[in-house]
Write a protein that holds these residues in place. Structure first.
Motif, short mmCIF file in Angstrom:
data_model
loop_
_atom_site.label_atom_id
_atom_site.label_comp_id
_atom_site.label_asym_id
_atom_site.label_seq_id
_atom_site.Cartn_x
_atom_site.Cartn_y
_atom_site.Cartn_z
N GLY A 7 44.41 39.78 43.16
CA GLY A 7 43.77 39.34 42.01
C GLY A 7 44.77 38.61 41.04
O GLY A 7 45.31 39.21 40.38
N ASP A 83 39.80 40.35 39.86
CA ASP A 83 39.55 41.43 40.72
C ASP A 83 39.06 41.22 42.09
O ASP A 83 37.77 40.82 42.06
N SER A 111 40.08 40.53 35.55
CA SER A 111 38.52 39.86 35.94
C SER A 111 38.07 39.00 34.86
O SER A 111 38.36 39.05 33.56
#
Length: 250
Positions: A7, A83, A111
């Motif tokens: 990520g 993510d 995220s």
């Protein structure tokens, strides 16, 4: 060899985790989601690394790179945004790797829905307002299960983050308005954490026009709920009248 699903964060290269950076620095084969990942992340790759942009590839082509890396016994950094477990299409890749008996590991990141909250300085879980965060998307070419339609999820009036849907903002508003009051606050954050980040705020009644005026059509997070602008109760966590295992009541 091993494949690392990394990520890479919502955009700002400094939001890449230390673990993600370390893996990118050592992998000689890089596959990155070029439609979303900031290319500055690739500056951490070895100078002689083979780099592939998965935005231009099919699953079969990505898997072919994994197979070639397996033959060469070389690790692969598979770079996704934020993510990888949220709208990352990694399950099909992991299944393919399992069939090939190639080891893999997921490395979570920051995220975009968290970066979007930071952009508007909001907390999703305010006491007496909402203790639930719904992460979803509007149906497009990828269908959504009937029980997960926006109209159904909106019944909870929880804090909601809507991915991949800003180009259908009118439909989003129409569905949300079946359950949320028209005065419910809403924010749209384009390219959260990037230098060109933009924030458009309003209510369900005004946001569609504001987004259209701003010309925002992609790479944006829609956030809706009273957490954006409402009265709330003080948290028990730091309340002197509330005790827990780390602190006794005063």
């Amino acid at each position: 060899m091993k494949v690392y699903f990394i990520g890479a964060g919502p955009g700002d290269p400094e939001l890449l985790t230390i673990k993600g950076k370390t893996l990118i620095e050592k992998c000689k084969i890089i596959i990155y989601a070029g439609s979303l990942v900031n290319e500055r992340i690739l500056e951490y790759a070895p100078k002689d690394a083979s780099i592939y942009n998965s935005a231009k590839m099919t699953l079969e082509e990505v898997v072919a790179v994994y197979k070639d890396a397996q033959k060469q016994n070389m690790d692969v950094a598979r770079i996704h945004t934020g993510d990888p477990s949220i709208y990352g299409a990694i399950k099909e890749q992991m299944d393919a790797l399992a069939e090939l008996e190639i080891e893999y590991q997921m490395v979570p990141g920051v995220s975009s829905f968290l970066a979007a909250a930071a952009a508007v300085e909001a907390e999703f879980t305010l006491p007496s307002v909402s203790q639930t965060v719904i992460v979803t998307r509007l149906e497009g070419r990828t269908p959504v299960p009937e029980k997960e339609k926006l109209t159904a999820l909106a019944k909870h009036q929880a804090s909601m983050c809507i991915f991949l849907s800003v180009h259908m903002i009118e439909d989003v508003v129409t569905q949300l308005s079946t359950q949320y009051p028209e005065a419910t606050p809403i924010a749209v954050v384009e390219k959260a954490s990037w230098p060109e980040e933009r924030v458009v705020t309003g209510t369900l009644e005004t946001i569609a026009a504001a987004v259209k005026k701003a010309g925002i059509t992609k790479t944006a997070m829609i956030m809706v709920g009273d957490f954006l602008d409402s009265e709330y109760e003080r948290s028990k966590l730091y309340d002197p009248q509330f005790s827990h295992c780390y602190r006794e009541k005063e």
